[in-house]
Write a protein that holds these residues in place. Structure first.
Motif, PDB file in Angstrom:
ATOM      1  N   ASP A 229     -18.226  -5.822   1.973  1.00 36.47           N
ATOM      2  CA  ASP A 229     -19.021  -4.615   1.750  1.00 36.47           C
ATOM      3  C   ASP A 229     -18.530  -3.428   2.574  1.00 36.47           C
ATOM      4  OD1 ASP A 229     -19.757  -5.747   4.176  1.00 36.47           O
ATOM      5  OD2 ASP A 229     -21.856  -5.177   4.000  1.00 36.47           O
ATOM      6  N   VAL A 230     -17.472  -3.637   3.362  1.00 36.21           N
ATOM      7  CA  VAL A 230     -16.938  -2.562   4.205  1.00 36.21           C
ATOM      8  C   VAL A 230     -15.708  -1.924   3.574  1.00 36.21           C
ATOM      9  CG1 VAL A 230     -15.912  -2.002   6.441  1.00 36.21           C
ATOM     10  CG2 VAL A 230     -17.877  -3.545   6.319  1.00 36.21           C
ATOM     11  N   HIS A 231     -14.684  -2.732   3.293  1.00 37.74           N
ATOM     12  CA  HIS A 231     -13.452  -2.172   2.741  1.00 37.74           C
ATOM     13  C   HIS A 231     -12.545  -3.301   2.283  1.00 37.74           C
ATOM     14  CE1 HIS A 231      -9.943   0.524   2.407  1.00 37.74           C
ATOM     15  NE2 HIS A 231     -10.812   1.506   2.460  1.00 37.74           N
ATOM     16  N   SER A 232     -11.657  -2.990   1.365  1.00 38.63           N
ATOM     17  CA  SER A 232     -10.649  -3.954   0.929  1.00 38.63           C
ATOM     18  C   SER A 232      -9.562  -4.049   1.999  1.00 38.63           C
ATOM     19  CB  SER A 232     -10.058  -3.508  -0.409  1.00 38.63           C
ATOM     20  OG  SER A 232      -9.520  -2.199  -0.308  1.00 38.63           O
ATOM     21  N   PRO A 233      -8.745  -5.113   1.993  1.00 34.11           N
ATOM     22  CA  PRO A 233      -7.693  -5.272   3.012  1.00 34.11           C
ATOM     23  C   PRO A 233      -6.717  -4.098   3.008  1.00 34.11           C
ATOM     24  CG  PRO A 233      -8.045  -7.327   1.849  1.00 34.11           C
ATOM     25  CD  PRO A 233      -8.815  -6.281   1.097  1.00 34.11           C
ATOM     26  N   VAL A 234      -6.167  -3.817   4.185  1.00 31.67           N
ATOM     27  CA  VAL A 234      -5.224  -2.716   4.368  1.00 31.67           C
ATOM     28  C   VAL A 234      -4.052  -3.223   5.201  1.00 31.67           C
ATOM     29  CG1 VAL A 234      -4.873  -0.423   5.370  1.00 31.67           C
ATOM     30  CG2 VAL A 234      -7.052  -0.976   4.286  1.00 31.67           C
ATOM     31  N   ALA A 235      -2.857  -2.801   4.842  1.00 27.43           N
ATOM     32  CA  ALA A 235      -1.677  -3.119   5.647  1.00 27.43           C
ATOM     33  C   ALA A 235      -1.183  -1.849   6.324  1.00 27.43           C
ATOM     34  CB  ALA A 235      -0.580  -3.719   4.780  1.00 27.43           C
ATOM     35  N   TYR A 236      -0.804  -1.974   7.578  1.00 26.96           N
ATOM     36  CA  TYR A 236      -0.266  -0.866   8.358  1.00 26.96           C
ATOM     37  C   TYR A 236       1.164  -1.231   8.694  1.00 26.96           C
ATOM     38  CZ  TYR A 236       0.124   2.458  12.307  1.00 26.96           C
ATOM     39  OH  TYR A 236       0.509   3.459  13.172  1.00 26.96           O
ATOM     40  N   VAL A 237       2.109  -0.472   8.156  1.00 28.27           N
ATOM     41  CA  VAL A 237       3.526  -0.795   8.299  1.00 28.27           C
ATOM     42  C   VAL A 237       4.224   0.282   9.116  1.00 28.27           C
ATOM     43  CG1 VAL A 237       5.679  -1.282   7.077  1.00 28.27           C
ATOM     44  CG2 VAL A 237       3.484  -1.973   6.071  1.00 28.27           C
ATOM     45  N   SER A 239       7.564   2.120  10.379  1.00 29.79           N
ATOM     46  CA  SER A 239       8.951   2.321   9.941  1.00 29.79           C
ATOM     47  C   SER A 239       9.504   3.587  10.564  1.00 29.79           C
ATOM     48  CB  SER A 239       9.016   2.433   8.411  1.00 29.79           C
ATOM     49  OG  SER A 239       8.579   3.711   7.976  1.00 29.79           O
ATOM     50  N   PRO A 240      10.837   3.718  10.635  1.00 32.35           N
ATOM     51  CA  PRO A 240      11.448   4.932  11.187  1.00 32.35           C
ATOM     52  C   PRO A 240      11.077   6.188  10.406  1.00 32.35           C
ATOM     53  CG  PRO A 240      13.052   3.155  11.056  1.00 32.35           C
ATOM     54  CD  PRO A 240      11.841   2.699  10.304  1.00 32.35           C
ATOM     55  N   ALA A 241      10.736   6.023   9.129  1.00 30.54           N
ATOM     56  CA  ALA A 241      10.390   7.171   8.298  1.00 30.54           C
ATOM     57  C   ALA A 241       8.932   7.595   8.474  1.00 30.54           C
ATOM     58  CB  ALA A 241      10.653   6.850   6.828  1.00 30.54           C
ATOM     59  N   GLY A 242       8.190   6.856   9.291  1.00 28.70           N
ATOM     60  CA  GLY A 242       6.780   7.161   9.496  1.00 28.70           C
ATOM     61  C   GLY A 242       5.916   5.968   9.149  1.00 28.70           C
ATOM     62  N   ASP A 243       4.816   5.813   9.862  1.00 23.30           N
ATOM     63  CA  ASP A 243       3.913   4.700   9.624  1.00 23.30           C
ATOM     64  C   ASP A 243       3.115   4.949   8.342  1.00 23.30           C
ATOM     65  OD1 ASP A 243       4.910   4.084  12.067  1.00 23.30           O
ATOM     66  OD2 ASP A 243       3.075   4.519  13.175  1.00 23.30           O
ATOM     67  N   VAL A 244       2.901   3.887   7.565  1.00 24.56           N
ATOM     68  CA  VAL A 244       2.203   4.036   6.291  1.00 24.56           C
ATOM     69  C   VAL A 244       1.112   2.989   6.154  1.00 24.56           C
ATOM     70  CG1 VAL A 244       4.193   5.042   5.113  1.00 24.56           C
ATOM     71  CG2 VAL A 244       3.894   2.554   5.105  1.00 24.56           C
ATOM     72  N   TYR A 245       0.109   3.318   5.336  1.00 25.28           N
ATOM     73  CA  TYR A 245      -0.958   2.389   4.979  1.00 25.28           C
ATOM     74  C   TYR A 245      -0.767   1.952   3.539  1.00 25.28           C
ATOM     75  CZ  TYR A 245      -3.413   3.648   9.262  1.00 25.28           C
ATOM     76  OH  TYR A 245      -3.752   3.822  10.576  1.00 25.28           O
ATOM     77  N   LEU A 246      -0.937   0.665   3.291  1.00 28.14           N
ATOM     78  CA  LEU A 246      -0.803   0.120   1.950  1.00 28.14           C
ATOM     79  C   LEU A 246      -2.124  -0.520   1.538  1.00 28.14           C
ATOM     80  CD1 LEU A 246       2.667  -1.661   2.359  1.00 28.14           C
ATOM     81  CD2 LEU A 246       2.227   0.646   1.486  1.00 28.14           C
ATOM     82  N   GLU A 247      -2.544  -0.274   0.289  1.00 26.17           N
ATOM     83  CA  GLU A 247      -3.778  -0.851  -0.223  1.00 26.17           C
ATOM     84  C   GLU A 247      -3.636  -1.464  -1.604  1.00 26.17           C
ATOM     85  OE1 GLU A 247      -7.774   1.070   0.595  1.00 26.17           O
ATOM     86  OE2 GLU A 247      -6.450   2.820   0.707  1.00 26.17           O
ATOM     87  N   ARG A 248      -2.647  -0.994  -2.380  1.00 20.93           N
ATOM     88  CA  ARG A 248      -2.515  -1.472  -3.746  1.00 20.93           C
ATOM     89  C   ARG A 248      -2.299  -2.990  -3.756  1.00 20.93           C
ATOM     90  NH1 ARG A 248       2.075   1.878  -6.666  1.00 20.93           N
ATOM     91  NH2 ARG A 248       3.217   0.902  -4.939  1.00 20.93           N
ATOM     92  N   PRO A 249      -2.899  -3.695  -4.722  1.00 20.97           N
ATOM     93  CA  PRO A 249      -2.782  -5.159  -4.773  1.00 20.97           C
ATOM     94  C   PRO A 249      -1.350  -5.661  -4.703  1.00 20.97           C
ATOM     95  CG  PRO A 249      -4.442  -4.423  -6.328  1.00 20.97           C
ATOM     96  CD  PRO A 249      -3.790  -3.183  -5.792  1.00 20.97           C
TER      97      PRO A 249
END
Length: 284
Positions: A229-237, A239-249
């Motif tokens: 009920d809070v949020h779907s899983p998130v990945a924090y990656v 990288s040299p190009a900048g940190d990114v968040y991923l959510e897509r299945p």
């Protein structure tokens, strides 16, 4: 002491609600931006949860989207109010947006699965080890070093707050041999790792040199899991190009599969502690 996530999750949930309502009403981001006399990028940032939204603009958006249900409007206004609050980490000064967002998500997460390629995970660092790591990044800025170290130590409260964060860390063996801060600092860090890894909510595995090349050699990353009920899983990656968040299945499946492979290749928690103790002994 209860864990606090700050405004991050509220902004993400509000952004998702607004995006859903906008799309159902048939508005483009550009169209609603013209209504609010703002840039299209601002609407994108609101819906992404990067920034909050003022109550006046929110009322206009809901009216234009045809959101008339009082319970739904009340929920959205509550999220807007929560999203305008300052996070507990704000007392440490302005932080990069991606990092401050991570701190908020970490505080709201039920479990974090972390892989570190070059350093000990931040939640398991001693203060002197953390200082050595941060000083390497900001060698001529002692003020920045102090606040970064203080924040890193404050983040570790999530391991003992109620409920405690479940933290699963896999660390490349190279990070344990790198004598960050010198032999004495590294020895105490390794002793701390061995001790904290016995906590019931912490699982620590070492990926040994004997495994050779592995899928984690591209860089460090974390997977954050939340209550449904809070949020779907998130990945924090990272990288040299900048940190990114991923959510897509499809992205989450790829990152999760990588973590599964690392888990299978890593030593068991018990054997990991044995290896940590052996490396520490060599530093005595």
């Amino acid at each position: 002491m209860s864990r606090a996530s700050g405004p991050t999750i509220a902004r993400w949930q509000l952004g998702r609600q607004l995006k859903t309502a906008r799309e159902a009403a048939g508005f483009t981001q550009l169209a609603i931006a013209e209504v609010l006399a703002c840039s299209e990028s601002k609407i994108y940032k609101i819906e992404a949860g990067d920034v909050g939204v003022g109550r006046g603009d929110l009322i206009v958006m809901l009216d234009r989207y045809g959101v008339t249900d009082e319970d739904r409007r009340t929920t959205i206004f509550d999220l807007q109010k929560q999203g305008k609050q300052r996070g507990w980490w704000s007392k440490y000064g302005n932080l990069p947006m991606n990092y401050s967002m991570y701190v908020g998500l970490e505080g709201a997460a039920r479990e974090v699965r972390n892989f570190e390629l070059a350093i000990v995970p931040g939640l398991l660092q001693t203060e002197e080890y953390a200082r050595a790591v941060v000083e390497a990044a900001w060698p001529d800025n002692p003020g920045e070093v102090d606040r970064r170290v203080e924040l890193r130590m404050a983040r570790q409260a999530c391991l003992t707050d109620d409920p405690p964060l479940k933290f699963w860390a896999i660390v490349d063996e190279a990070a344990l041999h790198r004598r960050t801060g010198g032999n004495a600092v590294m020895r105490r860090q390794l002793d701390h790792l061995a001790a904290v890894s016995t906590q019931p909510n912490v699982m620590l595995q070492v990926l040994p040199f004997s495994e050779g090349h592995h899928p984690g050699t591209t860089g460090s990353f974390s997977i954050l899991d939340f209550d449904e009920d809070v949020h779907s899983p998130v990945a924090y990656v990272i990288s040299p190009a900048g940190d990114v968040y991923l959510e897509r299945p499809e992205d989450m499946n790829r990152v999760t599969l990588t973590y599964t492979h690392l888990h299978a290749a890593a030593l068991s928690p018990g054997k990991s502690r044995d290896l940590i103790a052996a490396i520490a002994k060599d530093l005595a």
